[in-house]
Design an enzyme around this catalytic site. Structure first.
Site, PDB file in Angstrom:
ATOM      1  N   SER A 167       0.850  -1.186   0.000  1.00  0.00           N
ATOM      2  CA  SER A 167       0.000   0.000   0.000  1.00  0.00           C
ATOM      3  C   SER A 167       0.887   1.239   0.000  1.00  0.00           C
ATOM      4  O   SER A 167       1.398   1.671   1.040  1.00  0.00           O
ATOM      5  CB  SER A 167      -0.911   0.006   1.235  1.00  0.00           C
ATOM      6  OG  SER A 167      -1.711   1.162   1.254  1.00  0.00           O
ATOM      7  N   ASP A 179      -3.583   4.126  -3.947  1.00  0.00           N
ATOM      8  CA  ASP A 179      -4.867   4.723  -3.603  1.00  0.00           C
ATOM      9  C   ASP A 179      -4.927   6.146  -4.138  1.00  0.00           C
ATOM     10  O   ASP A 179      -4.109   6.995  -3.764  1.00  0.00           O
ATOM     11  CB  ASP A 179      -5.051   4.748  -2.083  1.00  0.00           C
ATOM     12  CG  ASP A 179      -5.209   3.360  -1.498  1.00  0.00           C
ATOM     13  OD1 ASP A 179      -6.180   2.675  -1.874  1.00  0.00           O
ATOM     14  OD2 ASP A 179      -4.373   2.950  -0.669  1.00  0.00           O
ATOM     15  N   GLY A 207      -4.330   2.962   8.850  1.00  0.00           N
ATOM     16  CA  GLY A 207      -4.322   2.717  10.280  1.00  0.00           C
ATOM     17  C   GLY A 207      -5.677   2.639  10.941  1.00  0.00           C
ATOM     18  O   GLY A 207      -5.767   2.601  12.173  1.00  0.00           O
ATOM     19  N   ASP A 228      -8.174  -5.697   1.794  1.00  0.00           N
ATOM     20  CA  ASP A 228      -7.571  -4.375   1.977  1.00  0.00           C
ATOM     21  C   ASP A 228      -8.012  -3.786   3.314  1.00  0.00           C
ATOM     22  O   ASP A 228      -9.204  -3.591   3.546  1.00  0.00           O
ATOM     23  CB  ASP A 228      -7.985  -3.446   0.838  1.00  0.00           C
ATOM     24  CG  ASP A 228      -7.252  -2.108   0.858  1.00  0.00           C
ATOM     25  OD1 ASP A 228      -6.341  -1.939   1.692  1.00  0.00           O
ATOM     26  OD2 ASP A 228      -7.594  -1.249   0.035  1.00  0.00           O
ATOM     27  N   SER A 233      -0.157  -2.127   9.290  1.00  0.00           N
ATOM     28  CA  SER A 233      -0.373  -3.244  10.223  1.00  0.00           C
ATOM     29  C   SER A 233       0.768  -4.248  10.208  1.00  0.00           C
ATOM     30  O   SER A 233       1.042  -4.894  11.227  1.00  0.00           O
ATOM     31  CB  SER A 233      -1.686  -3.965   9.895  1.00  0.00           C
ATOM     32  OG  SER A 233      -2.794  -3.135  10.129  1.00  0.00           O
TER      33      SER A 233
END
Length: 224
Positions: free
Chosen positions: A8, A35, A145, A173, A197
């Site tokens: 990501s 994104d 997050g 996702d 994460s």
């Protein structure tokens, strides 16, 4: 069974974007997940086109673009110029999502839809005929997050069954930690978008994290 680990890129260190891309590529990441946000569909702005050009310049790996934008049709030609491979749209953000998905395929991209935690599968069931991939959001979209939505795992399991019927892959996702990967990779989830994460901002190198993940998943999925 094959699977993909997707970085990501909104979580990367943009002070050293070239270095981040090269290190992730060499470390064995499978897909670069990008994104793009317009500040309207979600209350944030994501990766820009100039950033995408940098990412594309320093890797030959697939670029998958998650469009969190109103009227995604308007973005497709630019994404073609910067070398995207996979495009996800949100059905809620498009007046005619089936036509947009058809255009995405005709332009040479792999088409996909992204499903928010609060979007029912009944709302999008007529679009499964048009897609190669479904991005299952397991957090509310727009920011890195955020907390895992507890019922999202059940929706992923439902999508896996639908994927067998309609021949699409499921990509996880949001809040994607090792526990989620260990549980859902053997069930058939194709891709896992890795953010804060498990991948970014850790004390281990990208190579150590990715190779550790792949080693565990390979053992879990052996023979499947």
């Amino acid at each position: 069974m094959s699977y993909e680990l997707c970085a990501s890129m909104m979580c990367a260190d943009f002070s050293y974007l070239e270095r981040e891309v090269k290190i992730l590529d060499a470390a064995g990441i499978d897909v670069f997940h990008i994104d793009i946000m317009d500040g309207r569909f979600v209350d944030n702005f994501g990766v820009g086109y100039q950033d995408m050009k940098v990412i594309r310049k320093f890797t030959n790996k697939p670029l998958e673009v998650h469009l969190m934008v109103k009227n995604p049709w308007n973005y497709l030609e630019t994404l073609q110029h910067v070398g995207a491979n996979i495009i996800y749209i949100h059905p809620e953000a498009d007046l005619d999502p089936a036509t947009t998905l058809e255009r995405i395929r005709k332009m040479g991209f792999a088409p996909g839809i992204a499903i928010n935690p609060g979007t029912s599968l009944a709302y999008v069931d007529n679009l499964f005929h048009w897609v190669d991939r479904v991005l299952a959001l397991c957090v509310n979209p727009g920011h890195a997050g955020r907390q895992y939505v507890p019922y999202a795992g059940k929706k992923v399991e439902q999508l896996l069954e639908l994927g067998k019927e309609f021949n699409f892959d499921v990509v996880w996702d949001g809040a994607c930690n090792m526990d989620k990967i260990e549980k859902y990779a053997p069930l058939g989830v194709k891709g896992f978008v890795l953010g804060t994460s498990v991948l970014f901002g850790k004390n281990q190198s990208y190579a150590e994290i990715i190779q550790n993940l792949k080693s565990k998943v390979d053992k879990l999925c052996g023979g499947i």
